[in-house]
Motif scaffolding. Structure first.
Motif, PDB file in Angstrom:
ATOM      1  N   TYR A  35      32.016  29.702  48.271  1.00 17.72           N
ATOM      2  CA  TYR A  35      30.952  30.703  48.281  1.00 17.72           C
ATOM      3  C   TYR A  35      30.464  30.978  46.858  1.00 17.72           C
ATOM      4  N   ASP A  36      29.204  31.383  46.769  1.00 16.10           N
ATOM      5  CA  ASP A  36      28.609  31.692  45.463  1.00 16.10           C
ATOM      6  C   ASP A  36      29.231  32.958  44.883  1.00 16.10           C
ATOM      7  N   PRO A  37      29.223  33.077  43.553  1.00 16.79           N
ATOM      8  CA  PRO A  37      29.701  34.319  42.925  1.00 16.79           C
ATOM      9  C   PRO A  37      28.871  35.515  43.381  1.00 16.79           C
ATOM     10  N   ALA A  38      29.539  36.626  43.625  1.00 17.77           N
ATOM     11  CA  ALA A  38      28.843  37.838  44.078  1.00 17.77           C
ATOM     12  C   ALA A  38      28.190  38.575  42.920  1.00 17.77           C
ATOM     13  N   PHE A  39      28.773  38.448  41.733  1.00 17.43           N
ATOM     14  CA  PHE A  39      28.262  39.148  40.561  1.00 17.43           C
ATOM     15  C   PHE A  39      28.013  38.144  39.431  1.00 17.43           C
ATOM     16  N   LYS A  40      27.216  38.530  38.482  1.00 17.19           N
ATOM     17  CA  LYS A  40      26.895  37.644  37.369  1.00 17.19           C
ATOM     18  C   LYS A  40      28.096  37.433  36.452  1.00 17.19           C
ATOM     19  N   GLU A  41      28.922  38.464  36.311  1.00 14.97           N
ATOM     20  CA  GLU A  41      30.061  38.383  35.390  1.00 14.97           C
ATOM     21  C   GLU A  41      31.374  38.539  36.161  1.00 14.97           C
ATOM     22  N   PRO A  42      32.475  37.992  35.617  1.00 11.85           N
ATOM     23  CA  PRO A  42      33.791  38.185  36.255  1.00 11.85           C
ATOM     24  C   PRO A  42      34.179  39.661  36.234  1.00 11.85           C
ATOM     25  N   LEU A  43      35.081  40.015  37.118  1.00 18.16           N
ATOM     26  CA  LEU A  43      35.572  41.392  37.162  1.00 18.16           C
ATOM     27  C   LEU A  43      36.466  41.669  35.962  1.00 18.16           C
ATOM     28  N   ARG A  44      36.396  42.885  35.454  1.00 17.36           N
ATOM     29  CA  ARG A  44      37.223  43.263  34.308  1.00 17.36           C
ATOM     30  C   ARG A  44      38.651  43.576  34.740  1.00 17.36           C
ATOM     31  N   PRO A  45      39.642  43.101  34.011  1.00 15.80           N
ATOM     32  CA  PRO A  45      41.024  43.494  34.322  1.00 15.80           C
ATOM     33  C   PRO A  45      41.178  45.006  34.180  1.00 15.80           C
ATOM     34  N   GLY A  46      41.852  45.614  35.128  1.00 15.47           N
ATOM     35  CA  GLY A  46      42.004  47.066  35.124  1.00 15.47           C
ATOM     36  C   GLY A  46      41.017  47.767  36.026  1.00 15.47           C
ATOM     37  N   LEU A  47      40.084  47.008  36.621  1.00 12.56           N
ATOM     38  CA  LEU A  47      39.110  47.607  37.529  1.00 12.56           C
ATOM     39  C   LEU A  47      39.794  48.087  38.793  1.00 12.56           C
ATOM     40  N   GLU A  48      39.520  49.320  39.192  1.00 16.75           N
ATOM     41  CA  GLU A  48      40.091  49.892  40.403  1.00 16.75           C
ATOM     42  C   GLU A  48      39.128  49.665  41.561  1.00 16.75           C
ATOM     43  N   VAL A  49      39.640  49.088  42.637  1.00 17.10           N
ATOM     44  CA  VAL A  49      38.801  48.719  43.777  1.00 17.10           C
ATOM     45  C   VAL A  49      39.431  49.216  45.068  1.00 17.10           C
ATOM     46  N   ARG A  50      38.655  49.174  46.135  1.00 15.38           N
ATOM     47  CA  ARG A  50      39.152  49.517  47.463  1.00 15.38           C
ATOM     48  C   ARG A  50      39.235  48.241  48.292  1.00 15.38           C
ATOM     49  N   VAL A  51      40.393  48.019  48.900  1.00 18.70           N
ATOM     50  CA  VAL A  51      40.603  46.836  49.730  1.00 18.70           C
ATOM     51  C   VAL A  51      40.257  47.183  51.168  1.00 18.70           C
ATOM     52  N   GLU A  52      39.297  46.460  51.747  1.00 15.98           N
ATOM     53  CA  GLU A  52      38.833  46.770  53.087  1.00 15.98           C
ATOM     54  C   GLU A  52      39.277  45.756  54.136  1.00 15.98           C
ATOM     55  N   GLU A  53      39.574  44.535  53.708  1.00 15.96           N
ATOM     56  CA  GLU A  53      39.917  43.498  54.683  1.00 15.96           C
ATOM     57  C   GLU A  53      40.693  42.396  53.997  1.00 15.96           C
ATOM     58  N   ARG A  54      41.510  41.679  54.764  1.00 13.41           N
ATOM     59  CA  ARG A  54      42.279  40.545  54.239  1.00 13.41           C
ATOM     60  C   ARG A  54      42.088  39.351  55.163  1.00 13.41           C
ATOM     61  N   ARG A  55      41.896  38.190  54.557  1.00 10.27           N
ATOM     62  CA  ARG A  55      41.812  36.943  55.306  1.00 10.27           C
ATOM     63  C   ARG A  55      42.566  35.879  54.528  1.00 10.27           C
ATOM     64  N   GLY A  56      43.768  35.585  54.986  1.00 11.66           N
ATOM     65  CA  GLY A  56      44.567  34.585  54.294  1.00 11.66           C
ATOM     66  C   GLY A  56      44.883  35.010  52.876  1.00 11.66           C
TER      67      GLY A  56
END
Length: 309
Positions: free
Chosen positions: A265-286
């Motif tokens: 799949y294509d990248p969702a954002f122009k830049e990589p995510l920054r280490p330390g970024l806090e995110v919410r996990v909504e789903e898992r697939r493998g």
């Protein structure tokens, strides 16, 4: 009829009710998948845990001694100390805000800001009113440059939600804010103790009244029940919210978020995510997890690049 058995019945019922209440509240604390994951990993004995903890203390002291003369060696010692304490918390199943603060501080000295943010978040999940963790987390976020996308802030206006869902979200947010405010003044443990006592007293009073052993005014029972609900509501709201929405911290560097759960799949954002970024996990697939940022944007990243708070 044996009157002694009748007299002891309310106390027995109260004990069973208290056990059921504590079991229910305890079940909210750790998600089922987390329990299964922890149970599959080897556990250390108490002497081994104590030895590992003291090893972490010695490594931290060595890091302090080397801090001015050899920065690289110092950072290595701090990193090892944080790792030892982290293993103590994991293997010993220890939920202690002071221990998480120690892990976070050692990680900061080691230059490992993402793991410091994770540890500070865990300290606050244990003790939301912990000022040391709050201050350390704020400084770590500034260092990581992730303040602009902190979770819990309002979503962007571009996010379109229905009127009913928006109203429900607003009510839920108001209730959670009230719960968080209550936890700033009274510890969750104190609320649990008070709520449990009120619940047990209510159960005893209701049992005595039903059995006709003594007259108990309904107003007394109502006050006890209201007190039990008000004191346990902040705990239930917080744990239900946490169990439904898992939050995590991105630990790996140069993580490419994608539009789907695969490298194709294509990248969702122009830049990589920054280490330390806090995110919410909504789903898992493998091996992939769907994450959502504060501004409402969602993407997929490899699960091994983040760790749950």
């Amino acid at each position: 009829m044996n009157t002694s058995r009748i007299i002891h019945l309310p106390c027995t019922l109260a004990r069973l009710g208290a056990i059921a209440l504590l079991t229910l509240l305890g079940a909210f604390a750790v998600p089922n998948d987390a329990r299964a994951d922890e149970s599959s990993r080897p556990q250390l004995s108490r002497p081994e845990l104590e030895k590992l903890f003291e090893s972490g203390n010695a490594l931290f002291r060595a890091g302090v001694e080397l801090y001015k003369s050899d920065r690289a060696a110092s950072e290595s010692k701090f990193r090892e100390a944080a790792g030892a304490w982290r293993e103590v918390a994991r293997s010993g199943k220890i939920s202690n805000a002071d221990l998480e603060n120690d892990i976070a501080n050692a990680s900061v000295f080691a230059g490992d800001i993402p793991n410091a943010i994770l540890a500070y978040r865990r300290a606050l999940s244990i003790d939301p009113a912990n000022k040391k963790a709050e201050q350390g987390l704020a400084a770590a976020r500034r260092s990581a440059g992730t303040e602009a996308l902190l979770l819990g802030a309002p979503a962007s206006k571009e996010e379109n939600v229905g009127a009913l869902r928006g109203a429900l979200d607003a009510i839920g947010a108001f209730a959670r804010a009230g719960a968080d405010r209550a936890s700033e003044f009274v510890s969750l443990r104190a609320l649990l103790v008070v709520g449990s006592v009120c619940y047990v007293l209510f159960f005893i009073g209701a049992s005595v009244r039903v059995l006709g052993l003594r007259k108990v005014h309904g107003s007394v029972l109502g006050i006890l029940l209201l007190c039990a609900v008000l004191t346990t509501l902040p705990i239930v709201m917080r744990e239900v919210h946490n169990s439904r929405r898992e939050e995590a911290v991105v630990l790996a560097a140069n993580v490419t978020a994608r539009n789907g759960p695969a490298d194709m799949y294509d990248p969702a954002f122009k830049e990589p995510l920054r280490p330390g970024l806090e995110v919410r996990v909504e789903e898992r697939r493998g091996e992939w997890s769907k994450i959502r940022l504060r501004d409402g944007r969602a993407a997929w990243i490899r699960s091994d690049s983040l760790e749950l708070v």
